[in-house]
Design a protein around this motif. Sequence first.
Motif, PDB file in Angstrom:
ATOM      1  N   HIS A  83     -11.519 -14.334   8.953  1.00 27.81           N
ATOM      2  CA  HIS A  83     -11.771 -12.966   8.468  1.00 27.81           C
ATOM      3  C   HIS A  83     -13.033 -12.435   9.128  1.00 27.81           C
ATOM      4  N   LEU A  84     -13.122 -11.121   9.250  1.00 33.39           N
ATOM      5  CA  LEU A  84     -14.296 -10.529   9.896  1.00 33.39           C
ATOM      6  C   LEU A  84     -14.954  -9.422   9.089  1.00 33.39           C
ATOM      7  N   CYS A  85     -14.151  -8.596   8.443  1.00 33.66           N
ATOM      8  CA  CYS A  85     -14.770  -7.467   7.742  1.00 33.66           C
ATOM      9  C   CYS A  85     -15.018  -7.761   6.280  1.00 33.66           C
ATOM     10  N   SER A  86     -14.513  -8.894   5.790  1.00 32.54           N
ATOM     11  CA  SER A  86     -14.690  -9.206   4.382  1.00 32.54           C
ATOM     12  C   SER A  86     -16.034  -9.896   4.161  1.00 32.54           C
ATOM     13  N   GLY A 101     -10.576  -4.357   3.974  1.00 39.72           N
ATOM     14  CA  GLY A 101      -9.311  -4.478   4.690  1.00 39.72           C
ATOM     15  C   GLY A 101      -9.253  -3.735   6.010  1.00 39.72           C
ATOM     16  N   ALA A 102     -10.298  -3.830   6.817  1.00 38.71           N
ATOM     17  CA  ALA A 102     -10.315  -3.065   8.067  1.00 38.71           C
ATOM     18  C   ALA A 102      -9.823  -3.852   9.278  1.00 38.71           C
ATOM     19  N   CYS A 103     -10.216  -5.115   9.405  1.00 41.83           N
ATOM     20  CA  CYS A 103     -10.004  -5.796  10.689  1.00 41.83           C
ATOM     21  C   CYS A 103      -8.604  -6.405  10.837  1.00 41.83           C
ATOM     22  N   ARG A 104      -7.962  -6.745   9.723  1.00 42.99           N
ATOM     23  CA  ARG A 104      -6.614  -7.349   9.677  1.00 42.99           C
ATOM     24  C   ARG A 104      -6.572  -8.774  10.245  1.00 42.99           C
ATOM     25  N   MET A 105      -7.713  -9.375  10.408  1.00 43.32           N
ATOM     26  CA  MET A 105      -7.752 -10.749  10.905  1.00 43.32           C
ATOM     27  C   MET A 105      -7.252 -11.727   9.849  1.00 43.32           C
ATOM     28  N   CYS A 106      -7.348 -11.321   8.599  1.00 43.03           N
ATOM     29  CA  CYS A 106      -7.053 -12.244   7.494  1.00 43.03           C
ATOM     30  C   CYS A 106      -5.608 -12.158   7.021  1.00 43.03           C
ATOM     31  N   ALA A 135      -2.967  -8.181   4.032  1.00 41.22           N
ATOM     32  CA  ALA A 135      -4.359  -8.578   4.316  1.00 41.22           C
ATOM     33  C   ALA A 135      -4.868  -9.352   3.099  1.00 41.22           C
ATOM     34  N   CYS A 185      -7.695 -10.342   2.179  1.00 42.09           N
ATOM     35  CA  CYS A 185      -8.983  -9.992   1.581  1.00 42.09           C
ATOM     36  C   CYS A 185      -8.874  -8.838   0.597  1.00 42.09           C
TER      37      CYS A 185
HETATM   38  S1  FES Z   1     -11.084  -9.696   6.612  1.00 40.87           S
HETATM   39 FE1  FES Z   1     -10.788  -7.853   7.639  1.00 40.87          FE
HETATM   40  S2  FES Z   1      -8.924  -7.113   6.820  1.00 40.87           S
HETATM   41 FE2  FES Z   1      -9.319  -8.878   5.703  1.00 40.87          FE
END
Ligand code: FES
Length: 238
Positions: free
Chosen positions: A35-38, A46-51, A65, A67
Amino acid sequence: MSQKVTLTIDGRQVQAEAGTTLLEAARSVNIQVPHLCSNEELAPYGACRMCMVEIRHGQRTRLVASCIYEVEEGLEVQTATERVLNVRRLVIELLLARNPTHPTLLKMAADLGVDKTRFEVEVKGCILCGQCVRTCREVVGVSAIGFEGRGTTRRVTTPFNEAPPDCIACGACAQICPVDVIPLKEKDGIRTIWKTDYPLQRCESCGRLIAPVKQLEYFSRITNQPLSHFTEHCVHCR
Ligand code: FES
């Protein structure tokens, strides 16, 4: 009393408090979801969608997502299916287009078997995770910075790209940035951030630099304490 929910993550039965997220539930049993934006200190975003993870409701599966998606009774969650990994590969490629050199992103990319990006964007550096903007607003309590523009030109900046009137130069935005792209420097009693110089206050007892004057004035305002309360003695003198 808080209500418990039982769900399955990667085949393991997990109990989690209702209202918490899948990311938190996974973390509670040491299942790592990138995860990156959490950030635990900030509201879910919920911005980066890495999670992204895959969830199953009966016969239907879908990607969410983790997070921001809350735990549900009986939910089946898979954190590393091929579908999930493909989405993460796409996401990391998009992030690499913005920042192709930061070690955190390069490590995430390597873990996913990605070594380059097919994409190109104008604004380099910032990955638009929004942690700086949210920290400024949610944690510090001011709104010195925000987003500007759309798509490939979207970026974080100050109002009208000028010295931000609400900034207290605390540096929380620079500290929270996961890819270290907010410059903050200190020289000769001046902290420079967002292209603006802020004088640092010296301790009236020992002469050590304490913090930006604007930050101490802000503390004084929100705590209803005289400014001298923060300037007479630094932590060392106390
Ligand atoms: S950590 Fe970025 S969308 Fe979930």
